[in-house]
Scaffold this motif. Structure first.
Motif, PDB file in Angstrom:
ATOM      1  N   UNK A  17      66.027 -36.607 -42.815  1.00 22.05           N
ATOM      2  CA  UNK A  17      65.616 -35.883 -41.610  1.00 22.05           C
ATOM      3  C   UNK A  17      65.087 -34.492 -41.975  1.00 22.05           C
ATOM      4  N   UNK A  18      65.848 -33.774 -42.796  1.00 22.45           N
ATOM      5  CA  UNK A  18      65.469 -32.415 -43.167  1.00 22.45           C
ATOM      6  C   UNK A  18      64.213 -32.359 -44.006  1.00 22.45           C
ATOM      7  N   UNK A  19      64.013 -33.350 -44.870  1.00 21.05           N
ATOM      8  CA  UNK A  19      62.801 -33.390 -45.686  1.00 21.05           C
ATOM      9  C   UNK A  19      61.566 -33.527 -44.802  1.00 21.05           C
ATOM     10  N   UNK A  20      61.673 -34.350 -43.763  1.00 18.32           N
ATOM     11  CA  UNK A  20      60.563 -34.491 -42.825  1.00 18.32           C
ATOM     12  C   UNK A  20      60.251 -33.184 -42.128  1.00 18.32           C
ATOM     13  N   UNK A  21      61.301 -32.477 -41.697  1.00 19.06           N
ATOM     14  CA  UNK A  21      61.105 -31.183 -41.040  1.00 19.06           C
ATOM     15  C   UNK A  21      60.425 -30.202 -41.983  1.00 19.06           C
ATOM     16  N   UNK A  22      60.928 -30.115 -43.226  1.00 18.39           N
ATOM     17  CA  UNK A  22      60.403 -29.150 -44.198  1.00 18.39           C
ATOM     18  C   UNK A  22      58.939 -29.426 -44.535  1.00 18.39           C
ATOM     19  N   UNK A  31      52.165 -33.283 -39.337  1.00 16.48           N
ATOM     20  CA  UNK A  31      53.163 -33.695 -38.351  1.00 16.48           C
ATOM     21  C   UNK A  31      52.662 -34.870 -37.513  1.00 16.48           C
ATOM     22  N   UNK A  32      51.342 -34.951 -37.323  1.00 13.09           N
ATOM     23  CA  UNK A  32      50.785 -36.052 -36.532  1.00 13.09           C
ATOM     24  C   UNK A  32      51.039 -37.415 -37.171  1.00 13.09           C
ATOM     25  N   UNK A  33      51.252 -37.420 -38.488  1.00 17.51           N
ATOM     26  CA  UNK A  33      51.485 -38.697 -39.165  1.00 17.51           C
ATOM     27  C   UNK A  33      52.857 -39.269 -38.850  1.00 17.51           C
ATOM     28  N   UNK A  34      53.684 -38.497 -38.129  1.00 23.65           N
ATOM     29  CA  UNK A  34      55.007 -39.022 -37.762  1.00 23.65           C
ATOM     30  C   UNK A  34      54.874 -40.298 -36.949  1.00 23.65           C
ATOM     31  N   UNK A  35      53.797 -40.409 -36.157  1.00 19.08           N
ATOM     32  CA  UNK A  35      53.600 -41.612 -35.351  1.00 19.08           C
ATOM     33  C   UNK A  35      53.378 -42.838 -36.238  1.00 19.08           C
ATOM     34  N   UNK A  36      52.677 -42.649 -37.357  1.00 19.06           N
ATOM     35  CA  UNK A  36      52.442 -43.766 -38.273  1.00 19.06           C
ATOM     36  C   UNK A  36      53.756 -44.240 -38.877  1.00 19.06           C
ATOM     37  N   UNK A  39      55.890 -45.856 -36.131  1.00 18.09           N
ATOM     38  CA  UNK A  39      55.411 -47.195 -35.783  1.00 18.09           C
ATOM     39  C   UNK A  39      55.805 -48.212 -36.841  1.00 18.09           C
ATOM     40  N   UNK A  40      55.705 -47.812 -38.114  1.00 19.67           N
ATOM     41  CA  UNK A  40      56.126 -48.728 -39.188  1.00 19.67           C
ATOM     42  C   UNK A  40      57.603 -49.085 -39.031  1.00 19.67           C
ATOM     43  N   UNK A  41      58.433 -48.058 -38.774  1.00 17.73           N
ATOM     44  CA  UNK A  41      59.871 -48.305 -38.645  1.00 17.73           C
ATOM     45  C   UNK A  41      60.180 -49.151 -37.415  1.00 17.73           C
ATOM     46  N   UNK A 208      62.554 -44.022 -40.615  1.00 13.75           N
ATOM     47  CA  UNK A 208      62.754 -43.617 -39.223  1.00 13.75           C
ATOM     48  C   UNK A 208      63.224 -42.166 -39.128  1.00 13.75           C
ATOM     49  N   UNK A 209      64.162 -41.788 -39.987  1.00 13.23           N
ATOM     50  CA  UNK A 209      64.659 -40.416 -39.966  1.00 13.23           C
ATOM     51  C   UNK A 209      63.593 -39.431 -40.447  1.00 13.23           C
ATOM     52  N   UNK A 210      62.815 -39.832 -41.447  1.00 15.44           N
ATOM     53  CA  UNK A 210      61.731 -38.983 -41.940  1.00 15.44           C
ATOM     54  C   UNK A 210      60.703 -38.755 -40.833  1.00 15.44           C
ATOM     55  N   UNK A 211      60.383 -39.811 -40.079  1.00  9.05           N
ATOM     56  CA  UNK A 211      59.427 -39.686 -38.980  1.00  9.05           C
ATOM     57  C   UNK A 211      59.951 -38.735 -37.905  1.00  9.05           C
ATOM     58  N   UNK A 212      61.241 -38.845 -37.598  1.00  8.30           N
ATOM     59  CA  UNK A 212      61.836 -37.960 -36.595  1.00  8.30           C
ATOM     60  C   UNK A 212      61.802 -36.513 -37.072  1.00  8.30           C
TER      61      UNK A 212
END
Length: 315
Positions: A17-22, A31-36, A39-41, A208-212
């Motif tokens: 989760x924190x790695x995604x935020x950083x 950040x827009x790639x979070x949807x990709x 969606x995969x997850x 999923x956590x990385x996307x969040x």
């Protein structure tokens, strides 16, 4: 399980989760790639994980009807409480009331509960019956209220049927139903097939956590701008609802032991990520919905070790 042990088990959750935020904050990953990633997850990895595990599960032990009944009763109490609170705070639009019910009662299963349960217990199987209850019952209540308050073409019945049908054919629901059906029919699947599902499913939690985290890093978090309405909804979701689940399940339905812990922790999960999707679809409180998903996720992550301790001492 002690608080330190719970924190240690949650470290992989915090890391992903924190790695995604950083990375989003530093613009290393858009950040827009979070949807990709999401969606995969949601469309592929999580359904693979759910299907493989449900297929291989002991359904008699998995569907503990007393535990599920207790959770359903607790959810019903929470729905009434949030609905009344929303009305008392001046929310008159049925869509607004339904959105707040969704924020206060439904839980983020695929993106949050599944990875957290895997880290804490090594298995997310207890989530499956609650997930089906949430999709087939709670979502039906929310969609019904939303559709009845929506000024759109077509009768309420037609719109309701279309929306319910769409929710029941999502990959997550189809994967759960397929796993249950093949399990009940004792259909033999080759080991290579199950290994393939497991290989993809193992990626569901970190992705999923990385996307969040990417979503949070891109959206930002403004604690000072949190409204009173957001505060009471987050407090209800992350503190009041788990307590209601504990009290109802333990004292009215006699649920004890591991199942009581599972249900309390499931109730303590944050508001579902599709809250934002529903808000966009029905054009109601979109900005508030995004804030609730992000802030309840952070609050839930901070409170989970405490709820683990609560279930140990009072379960």
């Amino acid at each position: 399980m002690g608080a330190l042990t719970a924190l240690e088990k949650l470290l992989p959750v915090v890391l992903a989760f924190g790695c995604g935020v950083l990375l989003a904050r530093r613009k290393v990953v858009p950040a827009d790639s979070s949807k990709v990633f999401a969606d995969y997850a949601f469309l592929f990895a999580v359904p693979c994980y759910l299907f493989g595990n449900i297929y291989a599960s002991d359904l008699a032990a998995l569907f503990d009807w007393r535990a599920i009944g207790g959770y359903a009763a607790a959810a019903a109490c929470a729905v009434v409480a949030v609905g009344i609170a929303a009305r008392l705070t001046g929310v008159l639009d049925p869509r607004g009331v339904a959105l707040r019910i969704m924020a206060g009662v439904q839980v983020n299963t695929a993106y949050f509960a599944v990875p957290v349960f895997i880290m804490l217990f090594g298995n997310a199987a207890p989530i499956f019956p609650v997930l089906l209850f949430q999709v087939c019952v709670l979502s039906l209540v929310v969609i019904s209220i939303m559709e009845l308050g929506r000024p759109a073409a077509g009768g309420p019945g037609v719109r309701l049927a279309r929306a319910v049908g769409a929710s029941l054919v999502t990959p997550v629901v189809l994967a759960c139903n397929a796993g249950i059906l093949l399990n009940l029919l004792s259909v033999h699947l080759p080991k290579a097939v199950l290994d393939s599902f497991a290989f993809v499913g193992d990626s569901a939690s970190p992705v999923a956590l990385f996307a969040l985290g990417l979503h949070l890093g891109g959206a930002g978090l403004t604690i000072r701008g949190t409204t009173l309405e957001e505060l009471w909804l987050i407090a209800f979701k992350c503190a009041a609802f788990p307590f209601i689940a504990w009290a109802v399940c333990r004292y009215l339905f006699g649920v004890e032991g591991e199942w009581l812990s599972y249900l309390v922790l499931i109730a303590a999960m944050p508001a579902p990520q599709n809250l934002f999707i529903f808000a966009q679809r029905y054009d109601v409180d979109v900005a508030m919905s995004a804030e609730l998903v992000v802030k309840s996720s952070l609050a839930s992550l901070l409170l989970l070790p405490l709820w683990v301790q609560w279930t140990v001492h009072f379960g």
